[in-house]
Design an enzyme around this catalytic site. Structure first.
Site, PDB file in Angstrom:
ATOM      1  N   LYS A 159       5.420  -1.371 -29.850  1.00  0.00           N
ATOM      2  CA  LYS A 159       4.955  -0.443 -28.820  1.00  0.00           C
ATOM      3  C   LYS A 159       3.732   0.279 -29.359  1.00  0.00           C
ATOM      4  O   LYS A 159       3.818   1.023 -30.336  1.00  0.00           O
ATOM      5  CB  LYS A 159       6.044   0.564 -28.448  1.00  0.00           C
ATOM      6  CG  LYS A 159       5.648   1.437 -27.261  1.00  0.00           C
ATOM      7  CD  LYS A 159       6.744   2.420 -26.878  1.00  0.00           C
ATOM      8  CE  LYS A 159       6.389   3.132 -25.584  1.00  0.00           C
ATOM      9  NZ  LYS A 159       5.074   3.782 -25.613  1.00  0.00           N
TER      10      LYS A 159
ATOM     11  N   ASP B  15      -7.558   2.638  15.230  1.00  0.00           N
ATOM     12  CA  ASP B  15      -6.912   3.777  14.591  1.00  0.00           C
ATOM     13  C   ASP B  15      -7.423   3.898  13.155  1.00  0.00           C
ATOM     14  O   ASP B  15      -7.006   3.154  12.267  1.00  0.00           O
ATOM     15  CB  ASP B  15      -5.394   3.585  14.609  1.00  0.00           C
ATOM     16  CG  ASP B  15      -4.646   4.808  14.087  1.00  0.00           C
ATOM     17  OD1 ASP B  15      -5.306   5.745  13.608  1.00  0.00           O
ATOM     18  OD2 ASP B  15      -3.401   4.806  14.151  1.00  0.00           O
TER      19      ASP B  15
END
Length: 621
Positions: free
Chosen positions: A45, A549
Site C-alpha cells: 500500500k 430541459d
C-alpha cells in the site's frame, strides 16, 4: 526491385490513437485482517496520490482519482509515460516519493510537489486500456501481465507494482515491521470495476485517514497555532474529531496560517467541548488534512494524532469516517449480505414483476451501473407498496438505511449542511431496493467535488402526441450542435418518453457556468427552430414541440442514472446506446428489467465504445 515490390517493402504506417478518457477508479475497502487463500494478490500500500495516466498519439495526461487533470503537477511522469512503446494506454497507479529503504512518504511527496517534482515516481498497478482495447473485463492477473510487458526495465520514473500470491498476513507483518503503510489485497480473477466492489481490500499498519480542518487554537508562545481542530463527516454531519498538535515543520505552520486566514468565521463550525477549544479560531470547512493516529475514543476523537500533510486532491464533502469491516464478510464470494424481504410482492402489477426480481436485476447490473451512479449524491424514487401506489422522492436520511447506504454532507443555501445519500457498493443498491426503491437519480457531480460537474445532460422531452421519430431527429440535431463546438456525446434511452444527450466532462467548471452554458444553448436551439423546440418552462408553451430541459445542469438537480429501472408499466430501464443504434431503436423504453443479461453483455463488450470523452472541458459558447 520493381515498383510494386518496392511499395510492398514499405513499412506499414502506424495508426495513432488519442489518449484514453479518464475512468472512475476502483476503490479498496478497509478491513481488519488480510484475506487468506491463493485467489488473492497482495501488493504494497503506497503513500501518495492516486493517478490515472492516459497515453496516446505520443502524448500523456495525468488525472487524479476524481478526474482532475494534474498533468502540470506531474510533468516528469507525464513526459516519461509519453515515451512508452504503445499506441495508447490507460494506467492506474500511485504517485509517490520513495526513500532509500523503499518506503513511500506522503510528506515527502508534498514537499516534492512544491519544489522537486523530478523525484516523484509513478507506481503502476493496473492497465485498463491498451492500443484501443478495453481490458477491464480481463482478470487482474492478465491485466498485470500486459502491464508488466509495456513497462521497460530500469524506467526511472514509472515502475511496476510487484505482488505475491497468498501469504498476505506474513507480508503485512513484514511491511509493518519495516515501517510501511500496509497491504492492498486484490482478487486475482476479478475484472476492474470503477467503484468500491469488495474485490480490492486494504489492511493498514497504522490508522490514518483524512479529516477536515475546522479551526485552530492559538499558541501562547507565538502568533501561530498550537493545534488544528479536526472534523469528520459521520452519518452525513460534520462532527468534532479532536485536535492535532504534532507533525508540523515551521514552514508548514506558516503555510497553514496563510491558507487559514481567509477562511476564518465567527460561528463554531462543529460542536465541541468548550474546554478543548477555548480561544478557537473557527474556519470554513475547506481544507483537508491527512492524519495518523493510534485509535479513536468512544467519544469519537483521536488518540495520539500526528499531522502528515494537506490533501489537495480531496474535497471536504468527501471526507467521511472510515471504519474497518470484517474481512470474512467483505472477502466472501459475490453473494450479497442484504436480505430482501417479501421477494414475492408484486410491484409492477401490469406485468407481475416482483420485488425479488427487481433486486436480482440490480444485483446483476451493479458492476456496470456503479461506475455511473456510485459515489455521487442520489435521490431515490421509493414505492414501498409498488409502482402503482404512492411513490416519493428521498435524498436525505437519518440513518434508517444502515451502513451500506452512505451520506455526504452538502452545504445548503442557508449555510447549514444536509446529509445526502450515496452508494458505492452492490449492497448499497440492494439496501435501497429492500427499502422500496425502484428508481435512482443522481447529481451531475461526484462526492469528491460536488461543486464541479462531470457531465452535461440535455433531456429532450416530447409533448404528448409527438412520436418517437421526432425525438430521434432532435437527438441527432443536438449531437451535431454539440460536436460542432467540440463536445462528443452519447445518447441514453430513459425508459420514459424522451432521450438524454450526455457529454462527459472533466470536473472543472462550477455549477453557475455549467447552468449558464446549458441555458444559452437550449434557448439558441429553440430560437433557431421554434416550430420543433422550446426551452420555456410553462407546459402550455410546449404544445407540439420538444422541451429542451437544461435544468438538469444545476447544483442539486438530478437525472435518472444509466441502468436504473423506471417506476412505469412493464419496468423499463434507462440505458446508454450508441449513435448508430439511435438510428433504428424503436422507443425510449426499448429495454426492460428482463434484459439484464443483454445489458451486462453490452456494457462488457465493444458495442458501446465511443461514449464521449471524459477529458472534455466546457467550451466557450
Amino acid at each position: 526491385m520493381s515498383r510494386l515490390s518496392a511499395k510492398a517493402a514499405k513499412p506499414a504506417r502506424t495508426v495513432t490513437l488519442a489518449p484514453p478518457a479518464f475512468r472512475p477508479v476502483q476503490l479498496a475497502t478497509l478491513v481488519d485482517a488480510v484475506p487468506t487463500g491463493s485467489r488473492w494478490l497482495h501488493e504494497m500500500k503506497y503513500d501518495g496520490y492516486r493517478l490515472e495516466v492516459a497515453i496516446g498519439d505520443g502524448k500523456a495526461r495525468a488525472y487524479t482519482r476524481s478526474g482532475l487533470d494534474w498533468s502540470d503537477k506531474f510533468a516528469d511522469i507525464v513526459a516519461q509515460a509519453a515515451g512508452l512503446k504503445v499506441r495508447s494506454a490507460l494506467l492506474d497507479g500511485e504517485a509517490v516519493v520513495m526513500d532509500e529503504h523503499g518506503r513511500s512518504s506522503f510528506q515527502a511527496l508534498q514537499g516534492a510537489l512544491k519544489g522537486a517534482p523530478a523525484i516523484i515516481d509513478f507506481i503502476a498497478f493496473d492497465l485498463l486500456e491498451l492500443d484501443g482495447e478495453d481490458l477491464t473485463n480481463l482478470p487482474l492477473v492478465e491485466r498485470k501481465a500486459k502491464l508488466r510487458a509495456i513497462l521497460p526495465d530500469g524506467e526511472p520514473r514509472i515502475r511496476f507494482s510487484e505482488h505475491i500470491e497468498g501469504n498476505g498476513e506474513k507480508l503485512l507483518h513484514s511491511f509493518c515491521d519495516a515501517g510501511l503503510e500496509g497491504v492492498i489485497s486484490k482478487r486475482a480473477d476479478a475484472r476492474y470495476i470503477g467503484s468500491r466492489s469488495g474485490g480490492w481490500l486494504k489492511t493498514k499498519c497504522i490508522k490514518r485517514q483524512e479529516f477536515v480542518i475546522v479551526g485552530w487554537t492559538p499558541s501562547d508562545k507565538s502568533r501561530a497555532f498550537r493545534s488544528l481542530i479536526l472534523g469528520i463527516h459521520d452519518k452525513g454531519e460534520l462532527r468534532y474529531a479532536g485536535k492535532v498538535g504534532t507533525g508540523f515543520t515551521m514552514d508548514e505552520i506558516l503555510s497553514l496560517m496563510e491558507r487559514m486566514k481567509p477562511l476564518e468565521r465567527k460561528e463554531p463550525t462543529v460542536k465541541a467541548p468548550r474546554a478543548e477549544v477555548r480561544g478557537a479560531h473557527w474556519l470554513k470547512p475547506a481544507l483537508v488534512a491527512e492524519i495518523a493516529y493510534t485509535e479513536m475514543t468512544n467519544e469519537g476523537t483521536l488518540r495520539h494524532p500526528s499531522y502528515l500533510g494537506l490533501r489537495e486532491d480531496k474535497k471536504p464533502e468527501a471526507v467521511v469516517l472510515e471504519t474497518e469491516a470484517h474481512v470474512a464478510e467483505v472477502a466472501a464470494p459475490a453473494a450479497s449480505k442484504v436480505k430482501i424481504s417479501n421477494r414475492d410482492r408484486v410491484i409492477f402489477p401490469e406485468s407481475s414483476i416482483t420485488k425479488g426480481q427487481l433486486a436480482d436485476y440490480y444485483a446483476a447490473l451493479a458492476p456496470v451501473m456503479l461506475p455511473w451512479a456510485g459515489s455521487r449524491p442520489i435521490s431515490l424514487v421509493r414505492c414501498p407498496q409498488g409502482r402503482a401506489k404512492k411513490c416519493f422522492f428521498q435524498k436525505h436520511d437519518a440513518g434508517s438505511f444502515g451502513d451500506t447506504v452512505k451520506h455526504v454532507g452538502i452545504m445548503e443555501k442557508d449555510g447549514h449542511e444536509e446529509p445526502y445519500l450515496f452508494v458505492d457498493t452492490s449492497d448499497g443498491l440492494l439496501t435501497c431496493v429492500q427499502m422500496g426503491t425502484i428508481e435512482f437519480h443522481g447529481w451531475g457531480a461526484r462526492i469528491e467535488d460536488v461543486e464541479k460537474a462531470d457531465r452535461l445532460v440535455f433531456d429532450l422531452d416530447p409533448d404528448e402526441g409527438l412520436d418517437f421519430e421526432a425525438v430521434r431527429k432532435a437527438a441527432f440535431h443536438f449531437r451535431d450542435i454539440l460536436k460542432s463546438i467540440g463536445l462528443e456525446t452519447f445518447p441514453m434511452v430513459t425508459g420514459g418518453k424522451g432521450i438524454h444527450v450526455i457529454a462527459p466532462l472533466v470536473p472543472q467548471a462550477e455549477w453557475p457556468e455549467v447552468k449558464d452554458f446549458a441555458r444559452r444553448l437550449a434557448q439558441a436551439v429553440a430560437q433557431s427552430d421554434p416550430a420543433n423546440f422550446t426551452a420555456a418552462l410553462p407546459k402550455v408553451q410546449r404544445k407540439g414541440r420538444i422541451f429542451v430541459d437544461y435544468l438538469r445542469n444545476q447544483r442539486g438537480a438530478t437525472a435518472v442514472m444509466p441502468y436504473a429501472v423506471r417506476a412505469r408499466p412493464e419496468a423499463p430501464v434507462a440505458a446508454p446506446i450508441t449513435w448508430k443504434e439511435m438510428e433504428t431503436i424503436d422507443a425510449p423504453n426499448h429495454f426492460h428489467i428482463g434484459d439484464a443479461g443483454e445489458l451486462v453483455k453490452r456494457a462488457s463488450s465493444k458495442v458501446l465504445a465511443g461514449w464521449g470523452r471524459a477529458d472534455q472541458v466546457l467550451p466557450d459558447l
